[in-house]
Design a protein around this motif. Sequence first.
Motif, mmCIF file in Angstrom:
data_model
loop_
_atom_site.group_PDB
_atom_site.id
_atom_site.type_symbol
_atom_site.label_atom_id
_atom_site.label_comp_id
_atom_site.label_asym_id
_atom_site.label_seq_id
_atom_site.Cartn_x
_atom_site.Cartn_y
_atom_site.Cartn_z
ATOM 1 N N UNK A 4 18.081 107.780 8.462
ATOM 2 C CA UNK A 4 19.041 106.899 9.114
ATOM 3 C C UNK A 4 19.344 107.439 10.508
ATOM 4 N N UNK A 5 19.308 106.556 11.484
ATOM 5 C CA UNK A 5 19.646 106.919 12.851
ATOM 6 C C UNK A 5 21.034 106.360 13.159
ATOM 7 N N UNK A 6 21.929 107.205 13.654
ATOM 8 C CA UNK A 6 23.304 106.804 13.928
ATOM 9 C C UNK A 6 23.518 106.813 15.449
ATOM 10 N N UNK A 7 23.952 105.671 15.987
ATOM 11 C CA UNK A 7 24.161 105.541 17.427
ATOM 12 C C UNK A 7 25.664 105.595 17.683
ATOM 13 N N UNK A 42 22.176 109.597 18.074
ATOM 14 C CA UNK A 42 21.953 109.351 19.495
ATOM 15 C C UNK A 42 23.332 109.096 20.100
ATOM 16 N N UNK A 43 23.743 109.965 20.993
ATOM 17 C CA UNK A 43 25.035 109.835 21.662
ATOM 18 C C UNK A 43 24.798 109.180 23.027
ATOM 19 N N UNK A 116 11.922 107.482 16.342
ATOM 20 C CA UNK A 116 12.575 106.414 17.109
ATOM 21 C C UNK A 116 13.452 107.025 18.195
ATOM 22 N N UNK A 117 14.207 108.046 17.837
ATOM 23 C CA UNK A 117 15.061 108.739 18.813
ATOM 24 C C UNK A 117 14.207 109.298 19.951
ATOM 25 N N UNK A 118 13.108 109.944 19.613
ATOM 26 C CA UNK A 118 12.222 110.519 20.629
ATOM 27 C C UNK A 118 11.645 109.434 21.534
ATOM 28 N N UNK A 157 10.221 114.907 20.281
ATOM 29 C CA UNK A 157 11.152 115.464 21.259
ATOM 30 C C UNK A 157 10.799 116.918 21.507
ATOM 31 N N UNK A 158 10.661 117.268 22.765
ATOM 32 C CA UNK A 158 10.373 118.653 23.118
ATOM 33 C C UNK A 158 11.671 119.460 23.064
#
Length: 195
Positions: A4-7, A42-43, A116-118, A157-158
């Motif tokens: 789950x991705x939380x925005x 993701x902030x 997705x975040x990356x 993400x690096x």
Amino acid sequence: EKNVLVIVASGNGNPDTKQAVDMDEEVFKKYYPCAYALPNIICVSSVDEEMKLYHNSNFGVAATHVSAPGEKIVSTLNTSKTAYGAMTGTSQATAFVSALVALVYSQKPDLTALQVKAAIINSVDVYPHLQLTSLSSGVINVEKTLSNLNNPEKLVLAEELLREKLLAKKLLSKMREISKDKNALPEDVKNDIQN
């Protein structure tokens, strides 16, 4: 674990001063939910119509990931069942990122939350005036994000990125401290500061 991705919104300034907060500063490290050190968050900070950090949007290289438009966004209002109006803030910016996440999943439902975040972070439009205000130093770009979904390099993400940004921010802060005491600086640096 549940993919789950939380925005979340970075927030609209210090409640006492109404000024933007650099959430990397020790005293402000407790701005939640951005302060949770969870990889699936993701902030989002807010930019104005000129793609500059909105004057009271909280920011921070370690705390915020991307920026999105957040000024004068048409929204529903709670004054009646049919009221609409322009609103401003990090909550409005967060809605854009949430929509982008949904769009990404509609195209690639098998991606993990971290992929997705990356993809979103690696596809921003970078602006020099946003350097050191978020991990990405940029504003989300829907078209770039969608076109990068088939590029495996953009789905990672690096970890070095965050370390490099934090180091650059510390160096910049130290340079500002030193520049206050111009007598401690070499002549060529003094001249550069004055120009």
